[in-house]
Design an enzyme around this catalytic site. Structure first.
Site, PDB file in Angstrom:
ATOM      1  N   ARG A  43      32.285   1.990   1.832  1.00 49.19           N
ATOM      2  CA  ARG A  43      31.786   0.808   2.537  1.00 49.19           C
ATOM      3  C   ARG A  43      31.747  -0.413   1.629  1.00 49.19           C
ATOM      4  O   ARG A  43      31.797  -1.548   2.102  1.00 49.19           O
ATOM      5  CB  ARG A  43      30.388   1.075   3.100  1.00 49.19           C
ATOM      6  CG  ARG A  43      30.351   2.110   4.207  1.00 49.19           C
ATOM      7  CD  ARG A  43      28.937   2.381   4.627  1.00 49.19           C
ATOM      8  NE  ARG A  43      28.133   2.930   3.516  1.00 49.19           N
ATOM      9  CZ  ARG A  43      26.830   3.101   3.547  1.00 49.19           C
ATOM     10  NH1 ARG A  43      26.142   2.730   4.618  1.00 49.19           N
ATOM     11  NH2 ARG A  43      26.186   3.624   2.516  1.00 49.19           N
ATOM     12  N   TYR A 131      18.539  18.936  10.607  1.00 45.73           N
ATOM     13  CA  TYR A 131      19.487  18.721   9.510  1.00 45.73           C
ATOM     14  C   TYR A 131      20.495  19.862   9.448  1.00 45.73           C
ATOM     15  O   TYR A 131      21.713  19.635   9.422  1.00 45.73           O
ATOM     16  CB  TYR A 131      18.721  18.605   8.192  1.00 45.73           C
ATOM     17  CG  TYR A 131      19.594  18.406   6.971  1.00 45.73           C
ATOM     18  CD1 TYR A 131      19.929  17.128   6.539  1.00 45.73           C
ATOM     19  CD2 TYR A 131      20.080  19.502   6.239  1.00 45.73           C
ATOM     20  CE1 TYR A 131      20.716  16.944   5.417  1.00 45.73           C
ATOM     21  CE2 TYR A 131      20.871  19.320   5.125  1.00 45.73           C
ATOM     22  CZ  TYR A 131      21.184  18.041   4.712  1.00 45.73           C
ATOM     23  OH  TYR A 131      21.985  17.862   3.609  1.00 45.73           O
ATOM     24  N   LYS A 135      24.649  19.937  10.371  1.00 45.25           N
ATOM     25  CA  LYS A 135      25.641  20.429   9.413  1.00 45.25           C
ATOM     26  C   LYS A 135      26.451  21.586  10.020  1.00 45.25           C
ATOM     27  O   LYS A 135      27.664  21.683   9.823  1.00 45.25           O
ATOM     28  CB  LYS A 135      24.950  20.890   8.135  1.00 45.25           C
ATOM     29  CG  LYS A 135      24.340  19.770   7.307  1.00 45.25           C
ATOM     30  CD  LYS A 135      25.396  18.858   6.722  1.00 45.25           C
ATOM     31  CE  LYS A 135      24.811  17.888   5.726  1.00 45.25           C
ATOM     32  NZ  LYS A 135      25.844  16.983   5.141  1.00 45.25           N
ATOM     33  N   LEU A 158      20.971  19.665  -4.847  1.00 46.89           N
ATOM     34  CA  LEU A 158      21.901  19.126  -5.822  1.00 46.89           C
ATOM     35  C   LEU A 158      21.148  18.485  -6.982  1.00 46.89           C
ATOM     36  O   LEU A 158      20.211  17.705  -6.787  1.00 46.89           O
ATOM     37  CB  LEU A 158      22.812  18.085  -5.158  1.00 46.89           C
ATOM     38  CG  LEU A 158      23.821  18.651  -4.160  1.00 46.89           C
ATOM     39  CD1 LEU A 158      24.431  17.526  -3.334  1.00 46.89           C
ATOM     40  CD2 LEU A 158      24.915  19.430  -4.888  1.00 46.89           C
TER      41      LEU A 158
END
Length: 229
Positions: A43, A131, A135, A158
């Protein structure tokens, strides 16, 4: 490190190069002898210049407008956000489902061979958690696209330096670093995983030159063992 390729150099396309996994993956792609060009969709412009890098600033709501330029051999999708970042379920769904599925459909229609995508541990179309359900829906939709190979990565929390600090994840990271050594056997998949390891796993998957759909659970990414079918 992935092995050198004797095949003609290929083109890679990465979406989400400014995110945690994407920012680790982009340098790997640029330094790989497998690729003569790396197309980055974002973006905003990236603060990076490289002779292989072809930066394209796009509006993901209008990704179809760029269809004729989305031509690559291997597609790496690192798009993703959180409910907090997105601000609403609708905005989260747009990024984590619509953008990902649209990218897969467009690049598949341009005859890309492989699609590597970051999903999440717990992804399940039947999940009671929004969520995980989104996914799971994303994975189901991507599986329907006609790539020669689809590689789905389901990491646990992560670990890595984010440009945007998230208090909840910072706390979770500290806790996981403490308890990671205690998670053994079947619990290994719940260990926190370095974003760099996920990025390397995605590149390694591209080198496999296989076929079909492959799912990599968190512990399988770091162990480098055979993925779950």
């Amino acid at each position: 490190m992935a092995p050198p390729s004797s095949a003609p150099q290929k083109v890679a396309l990465i979406a989400g190069a400014s995110g945690l996994v994407g920012s680790c993956l982009l340098p790997l792609l640029l330094n790989s002898g497998r690729y003569s060009k790396v197309i980055s969709l974002s973006r905003r412009p990236l603060q990076l210049v490289h002779p292989k890098l072809d930066q394209r600033v796009v509006d993901f709501d209008r990704l179809e407008d760029h269809r004729l330029s989305l031509i690559a051999d291997d597609v790496f999708c690192c798009l993703g956000t959180t409910m907090r970042q997105a601000g609403s379920k609708e905005a989260f769904y747009k990024v984590d489902y619509l953008y990902v599925v649209k990218l897969a459909a467009l690049t598949a229609s341009n005859f890309a061979a492989q699609f590597m995508v970051v999903s999440a541990m717990g992804a399940d179309v039947a999940s009671t958690f929004y969520y995980n359900r989104v996914k799971g829906d994303m994975e189901a939709a991507v599986r329907q696209t006609p790539f020669r190979a689809i590689h789905i990565f389901r990491p646990s929390l992560l670990l890595g330096e984010r440009t945007e600090k998230r208090l909840g994840e910072q706390i979770g990271t500290v806790l996981l670093r403490l308890i990671n050594p205690l998670l053994v056997g079947p619990l290994k998949r719940y260990r926190g995983i370095a974003a760099q390891a996920v990025a390397q796993g995605m590149l390694n998957a591209a080198y496999q030159e296989g076929g079909g759909v492959r799912v990599y659970l968190s512990d399988e990414i770091t162990a480098g063992i055979s993925p779950t079918a």
